[in-house]
Design an enzyme around this catalytic site. Structure first.
Site, mmCIF file in Angstrom:
data_model
loop_
_atom_site.group_PDB
_atom_site.id
_atom_site.type_symbol
_atom_site.label_atom_id
_atom_site.label_comp_id
_atom_site.label_asym_id
_atom_site.label_seq_id
_atom_site.Cartn_x
_atom_site.Cartn_y
_atom_site.Cartn_z
ATOM 1 N N LYS A 191 0.783 -1.333 0.013
ATOM 2 C CA LYS A 191 -0.012 -0.283 0.064
ATOM 3 C C LYS A 191 0.895 1.275 -0.136
ATOM 4 O O LYS A 191 1.436 1.619 1.133
ATOM 5 C CB LYS A 191 -1.055 0.079 1.426
ATOM 6 C CG LYS A 191 -2.138 1.074 1.209
ATOM 7 C CD LYS A 191 -2.950 0.660 2.319
ATOM 8 C CE LYS A 191 -2.595 0.713 3.816
ATOM 9 N NZ LYS A 191 -3.589 0.668 4.593
ATOM 10 N N ASP B 28 -6.251 -6.791 -12.347
ATOM 11 C CA ASP B 28 -5.041 -7.506 -11.706
ATOM 12 C C ASP B 28 -4.098 -7.960 -12.721
ATOM 13 O O ASP B 28 -2.921 -7.837 -13.224
ATOM 14 C CB ASP B 28 -5.401 -8.534 -10.727
ATOM 15 C CG ASP B 28 -5.414 -8.085 -9.355
ATOM 16 O OD1 ASP B 28 -4.903 -6.983 -8.989
ATOM 17 O OD2 ASP B 28 -6.313 -8.860 -8.513
#
Length: 406
Positions: free
Chosen positions: A98, A170
């Site tokens: 992140k 993805d």
């Protein structure tokens, strides 16, 4: 079964070493594909439960073949040094987290370049390494990234937008990771200096989704969500036949003429609305609703395979919508050996995809099934220069873990 530890020589990426620390799909699949092309891939998993992909039953066997597993915490002092030892002779290091989590924990690009100045470093995150802090530090998955990028809003029905499944965001990013990594590696070969790539997944999907956004930005045009059809052209989309569904992509002068004649609207061809030479049947054209309605009604009376054969013979792109059994039974798929079977580490058998694309002189290959969590911890650290007693000390400190319970 005992897994091989020496990668055989094969593939266009033979001699390239890839190390990655990530879970699930985007970054790991990129590494997996490079492994299928011959790269030597090391997979860093955490020391707790490992990669969450291990929770799956079957797909993990395909997505984690051709790689070594070391279970390690790279954020302890000992772990940071172990990471540097592992990447000191690597070509590409990929991490997924992140925002700038690695930098915040002291693993900066410069920290890694100190031991390997030629290293290509790929930071994969939902929203990038910098920008608006609240967005950069937001949790991100395939769906949420696609939602933010506006591509979800372009799909679905007029009533509701729809996700791009399964995990398409993805997998598209996996291909962007590969292409950018290898582009950077080419540049390293020219300059001798490493590169750092900020792979914000939403930006990849912006690149995919701006085809119609260009019309909005430059002319204020917003097309409605098309459902199973096309935003602005007749004869493109998924249509129902009497025995299933078919995908059509109608475009071209001779193709339009043939379709109109076939469905009983041949009188439209050569008129003011559809003059000879018309290559596109726009939804904005005067008889678009008539064409769409007539095509729908006609197809519902036809066999999908007969329509496919006839349309393909007349240069109209048409293919039956295959279900899983159809794909596996297809002669073309069998002829090209798209699926293979191999032995898992536990001795069982698994069926999955073969390697793609098909390189003529340096084909990809399968050399190793998915290893257990930490199965290669000792081997990877030994290759990185650690002595047995040093590895034992890392195990004792909890920095690394092996698959034998240590």
């Amino acid at each position: 079964m005992a897994l091989p530890t020496e990668k055989p020589s094969f593939g266009v990426l033979d001699g390239v070493k890839v190390v990655y620390s990530a879970v699930e799909i985007a970054a790991p699949t990129a590494a997996a594909i490079m492994g299928e092309w011959g790269a030597d891939v090391t997979w860093i998993e955490n020391v707790w439960s490992g990669d969450s992909m291990r929770d799956t039953t079957w797909v993990k066997e395909m997505e984690r073949r051709n790689m070594r597993s070391i279970s390690m915490n790279p954020f302890t002092d000992e772990g940071k040094e172990a990471l540097r030892a592992i990447i000191k002779d690597a070509d590409i290091f990929i991490e997924s987290s992140k925002g700038p989590m690695y930098a915040r924990k002291g693993i900066t690009d410069e920290f890694l370049w100190e031991v390997n100045p030629k290293l290509v470093i790929v930071h994969v995150s939902g929203f990038g390494q910098w920008g608006d802090d609240s967005q950069v530090n937001s949790a991100a998955y395939d769906l949420t990234v696609a939602a933010y990028a506006g591509i979800v809003a372009q799909n679905g029905s007029a009533d509701q937008p729809m996700n791009i499944s399964p995990y398409l965001g993805d997998y598209i990013n996996s291909l962007m990771i590969i292409s950018s990594s290898l582009a950077a590696l080419h540049r390293v070969g020219v300059t001798g200096r490493g590169e750092s790539i900020d792979m914000a997944m939403y930006e990849t999907l912006l690149r995919v989704g701006t085809y119609y956004m260009m019309d909005f930005m430059n002319a204020g045009i917003t097309y409605p969500r098309p459902g199973a059809r096309h935003q602005n052209l007749c004869g493109i989309g998924i249509y129902e036949c009497k025995d299933g569904y078919i995908g059509l992509c109608l475009y071209g002068v001779s193709q339009n003429k043939y379709l109109l004649e076939t469905i009983g609207l041949g009188e439209l061809w050569g008129t003011e609305d559809y003059p000879e030479g018309t290559s596109a049947l726009w939804l904005s054209s005067p008889k678009a609703d008539l064409i769409q309605d007539t095509l729908e009604a006609w197809l519902k009376t036809q066999s999908k395979h007969e329509v496919q054969a006839d349309f393909v013979a007349h240069r109209i792109a048409a293919q039956v919508v295959n279900e899983f059994p159809d794909i596996l039974a297809a002669d073309h798929v069998k002829a090209r050996e798209c699926f293979i079977e191999w032995e898992k580490a536990d001795g069982g058998r698994v069926m999955g995809l073969n390697t793609f694309p098909k390189f003529a002189r340096n084909p990809g290959a399968f050399w190793r099934p998915m290893p257990a969590l930490g199965a290669d911890t000792r081997d990877v650290l030994t290759r990185a220069g650690y002595a047995p007693e040093e590895i034992d000390a890392l195990i004792a400190s909890g920095t690394v873990k092996t698959d034998d319970g240590d």
